[in-house]
Write a protein that holds these residues in place. Structure first.
Motif, PDB file in Angstrom:
ATOM      1  N   THR A   7      -0.787   6.486  -6.930  1.00 16.97           N
ATOM      2  CA  THR A   7      -1.819   7.481  -6.621  1.00 16.97           C
ATOM      3  C   THR A   7      -1.233   8.838  -6.262  1.00 16.97           C
ATOM      4  O   THR A   7      -1.890   9.854  -6.464  1.00 16.97           O
ATOM      5  N   GLY A   8      -0.015   8.868  -5.786  1.00 15.66           N
ATOM      6  CA  GLY A   8       0.614  10.139  -5.455  1.00 15.66           C
ATOM      7  C   GLY A   8       1.402  10.762  -6.590  1.00 15.66           C
ATOM      8  O   GLY A   8       1.803  11.919  -6.511  1.00 15.66           O
ATOM      9  N   ALA A  46       0.828  -1.204   0.000  1.00 18.58           N
ATOM     10  CA  ALA A  46       0.000   0.000   0.000  1.00 18.58           C
ATOM     11  C   ALA A  46       0.864   1.256   0.000  1.00 18.58           C
ATOM     12  O   ALA A  46       0.564   2.223  -0.715  1.00 18.58           O
ATOM     13  N   GLU A  47       1.917   1.253   0.787  1.00 22.52           N
ATOM     14  CA  GLU A  47       2.810   2.412   0.825  1.00 22.52           C
ATOM     15  C   GLU A  47       3.443   2.667  -0.543  1.00 22.52           C
ATOM     16  O   GLU A  47       3.518   3.805  -1.006  1.00 22.52           O
ATOM     17  N   GLN A  79      -9.809   5.795  -2.949  1.00 18.06           N
ATOM     18  CA  GLN A  79      -9.658   6.692  -1.800  1.00 18.06           C
ATOM     19  C   GLN A  79      -8.946   7.985  -2.194  1.00 18.06           C
ATOM     20  O   GLN A  79      -9.438   9.084  -1.936  1.00 18.06           O
ATOM     21  N   ASP A  80      -7.785   7.838  -2.810  1.00 20.78           N
ATOM     22  CA  ASP A  80      -6.917   8.992  -3.065  1.00 20.78           C
ATOM     23  C   ASP A  80      -7.403   9.873  -4.213  1.00 20.78           C
ATOM     24  O   ASP A  80      -7.109  11.063  -4.237  1.00 20.78           O
ATOM     25  N   TRP A  81      -8.114   9.296  -5.145  1.00 20.65           N
ATOM     26  CA  TRP A  81      -8.615  10.049  -6.294  1.00 20.65           C
ATOM     27  C   TRP A  81     -10.127  10.237  -6.234  1.00 20.65           C
ATOM     28  O   TRP A  81     -10.774  10.499  -7.243  1.00 20.65           O
ATOM     29  N   ARG A 129       0.813   4.002  -3.057  1.00 18.09           N
ATOM     30  CA  ARG A 129       0.529   5.427  -2.822  1.00 18.09           C
ATOM     31  C   ARG A 129       1.688   6.298  -3.287  1.00 18.09           C
ATOM     32  O   ARG A 129       1.491   7.364  -3.859  1.00 18.09           O
ATOM     33  N   ARG A 130       2.889   5.856  -3.030  1.00 15.23           N
ATOM     34  CA  ARG A 130       4.066   6.640  -3.411  1.00 15.23           C
ATOM     35  C   ARG A 130       4.235   6.712  -4.921  1.00 15.23           C
ATOM     36  O   ARG A 130       4.506   7.776  -5.471  1.00 15.23           O
ATOM     37  N   LEU A 132      -6.979   1.954  -3.225  1.00 19.00           N
ATOM     38  CA  LEU A 132      -6.273   3.198  -2.901  1.00 19.00           C
ATOM     39  C   LEU A 132      -6.580   4.294  -3.916  1.00 19.00           C
ATOM     40  O   LEU A 132      -6.679   5.467  -3.546  1.00 19.00           O
TER      41      LEU A 132
END
Length: 145
Positions: free
Chosen positions: A62-63, A54-55, A128-130, A58-59, A125
């Protein structure tokens, strides 16, 4: 590979229709000609550990997908949702190493214990993030893109 319904959406990189595939999610992890830098770094991550996975998602996904507009993100997530809805979809095949390709994933990714879980985590993710981008695109008619 699942594809969204055709639309007028253009690629953010070249003047062509945007036709996302699940391989687009793997772009940040392409270690071809970077085995000794990015490859070494990614080899330190345990893709079978949900927290580490997941980290990293996200890195790297999604980030980082800032060049993708909200419509592109929606189209990309739609392709992923379609694949996840198919219980027979072979996510392992996407991770298989092709020695003839100019793309390569980190060592041992083709031995990931549960590739479906990896892509399900990307979906979760991204949702969630988008969330705002995905909701904005879902409220529009894709035929107008």
């Amino acid at each position: 590979m699942p594809k969204p319904a055709p639309s007028g959406l253009r690629s953010p990189w070249v003047d062509m229709p945007y036709e996302p595939t699940l391989y687009h999610f793997l772009g940040p992890f392409d270690v071809y000609d970077r085995e000794h830098t990015l490859g070494v770094e990614l080899d330190a991550w345990d893709m079978n550990d949900p927290l580490q996975r997941a980290e990293l998602i996200r890195r790297e996904i999604t980030g980082q997908y800032k060049e993708l507009g909200y419509r592109h993100r929606h189209a990309l997530v739609t392709v992923l949702a379609q694949a996840l809805q198919d219980p027979a979809y072979d996510f392992q095949a996407i991770l298989e190493h092709d020695p003839e390709s100019t793309h390569a994933l980190p060592a041992l990714w083709d031995e990931m214990a549960d590739p479906r879980a990896f892509f399900a985590d990307i979906y979760r993710l991204a949702q969630q993030d988008w969330a705002a981008d995905l909701a904005r695109a879902a409220a529009e008619d894709p035929s107008g893109w």
